[in-house]
Design a protein around this motif. Structure first.
Motif, mmCIF file in Angstrom:
data_model
loop_
_atom_site.group_PDB
_atom_site.id
_atom_site.type_symbol
_atom_site.label_atom_id
_atom_site.label_comp_id
_atom_site.label_asym_id
_atom_site.label_seq_id
_atom_site.Cartn_x
_atom_site.Cartn_y
_atom_site.Cartn_z
ATOM 1 N N LEU A 1 -5.686 15.239 -24.418
ATOM 2 C CA LEU A 1 -5.679 15.254 -25.877
ATOM 3 C C LEU A 1 -5.558 13.839 -26.429
ATOM 4 O O LEU A 1 -6.238 13.477 -27.394
ATOM 5 N N GLY A 2 -4.716 13.024 -25.800
ATOM 6 C CA GLY A 2 -4.581 11.628 -26.217
ATOM 7 C C GLY A 2 -5.888 10.860 -26.057
ATOM 8 O O GLY A 2 -6.278 10.084 -26.934
ATOM 9 N N GLU A 3 -6.567 11.107 -24.935
ATOM 10 C CA GLU A 3 -7.857 10.446 -24.702
ATOM 11 C C GLU A 3 -8.884 10.880 -25.750
ATOM 12 O O GLU A 3 -9.641 10.053 -26.259
ATOM 13 N N MET A 4 -8.888 12.173 -26.061
ATOM 14 C CA MET A 4 -9.837 12.679 -27.058
ATOM 15 C C MET A 4 -9.548 12.080 -28.434
ATOM 16 O O MET A 4 -10.473 11.716 -29.162
ATOM 17 N N ASP B 1 -12.164 5.780 -32.036
ATOM 18 C CA ASP B 1 -13.164 4.744 -31.755
ATOM 19 C C ASP B 1 -14.501 5.085 -32.404
ATOM 20 O O ASP B 1 -15.162 4.226 -32.990
ATOM 21 N N LYS B 2 -14.898 6.359 -32.293
ATOM 22 C CA LYS B 2 -16.181 6.780 -32.874
ATOM 23 C C LYS B 2 -16.157 6.665 -34.394
ATOM 24 O O LYS B 2 -17.138 6.227 -35.003
ATOM 25 N N LEU B 3 -15.034 7.056 -35.012
ATOM 26 C CA LEU B 3 -14.930 6.930 -36.461
ATOM 27 C C LEU B 3 -14.979 5.467 -36.891
ATOM 28 O O LEU B 3 -15.610 5.126 -37.899
ATOM 29 N N MET C 1 -18.535 4.369 -36.698
ATOM 30 C CA MET C 1 -19.310 4.938 -37.806
ATOM 31 C C MET C 1 -19.023 4.194 -39.109
ATOM 32 O O MET C 1 -19.934 3.916 -39.895
ATOM 33 N N LYS C 2 -17.759 3.852 -39.327
ATOM 34 C CA LYS C 2 -17.374 3.118 -40.538
ATOM 35 C C LYS C 2 -18.042 1.747 -40.552
ATOM 36 O O LYS C 2 -18.572 1.313 -41.572
ATOM 37 N N GLU C 3 -18.015 1.075 -39.403
ATOM 38 C CA GLU C 3 -18.634 -0.254 -39.304
ATOM 39 C C GLU C 3 -20.143 -0.167 -39.524
ATOM 40 O O GLU C 3 -20.723 -0.990 -40.229
ATOM 41 N N SER C 4 -20.768 0.840 -38.948
ATOM 42 C CA SER C 4 -22.208 1.019 -39.106
ATOM 43 C C SER C 4 -22.565 1.288 -40.568
ATOM 44 O O SER C 4 -23.547 0.755 -41.086
ATOM 45 N N ALA C 5 -21.759 2.141 -41.223
ATOM 46 C CA ALA C 5 -22.009 2.439 -42.635
ATOM 47 C C ALA C 5 -21.855 1.181 -43.481
ATOM 48 O O ALA C 5 -22.643 0.948 -44.407
ATOM 49 N N ALA C 6 -20.861 0.364 -43.180
ATOM 50 C CA ALA C 6 -20.653 -0.885 -43.924
ATOM 51 C C ALA C 6 -21.842 -1.822 -43.720
ATOM 52 O O ALA C 6 -22.298 -2.474 -44.677
#
Length: 137
Positions: A75-78, A84-86, A89-94
């Protein structure tokens, strides 16, 4: 066999042996001694069965603990992976928003230049058709 089945079997056999021993032609003291030995053996077997059951429960508890720990780690890994994925995604959107802003700014600048040139062309045509000597606008 389960603990209760084993215990029942031991008790039934002990009772049968006691009954058979009581009906024998031997002296009562030797029959009593035999019954005492059988009861002692039955008690020993019940003790062993109880200890085995206790060990099995302890092993099961340890296994459940290991499974719980592994699930917590997963669960911690997930959670970390999702974070990391969020972040990506935030960096890509920016980045995309920055590109859009730059593109829109360039297009607006081009439109302003085109509009200024069109106004200047219209002014020069108007002066030319009016016969003005100074045709610069």
């Amino acid at each position: 066999m389960t603990f209760m089945k084993k215990l029942s079997s031991v008790l039934i056999i002990s009772t049968a042996m006691f009954g058979l021993s009581a009906c024998s032609d031997k002296e009562p003291e030797s029959t009593g001694e035999k019954v005492d030995k059988m009861v002692e053996k039955a008690g020993d077997k019940v003790g062993v069965m109880k200890e085995e059951a206790s060990n099995a429960l302890e092993a099961a508890g340890e296994k459940v603990g290991e499974m719980k720990e592994a699930a917590g780690e997963k669960l911690g890994e997930m959670k970390e992976s999702a974070g990391d994925k969020l972040g990506a995604m935030k960096e890509s959107a920016a980045d995309k928003l920055g590109e859009f802003k730059d593109t829109a700014g360039d297009k607006l600048s081009d439109m302003k230049t085109d509009a200024g040139n069109a106004i200047e062309d219209a002014c020069e045509k108007a002066k030319a058709s009016a016969g003005a000597k100074d045709k610069d606008c």
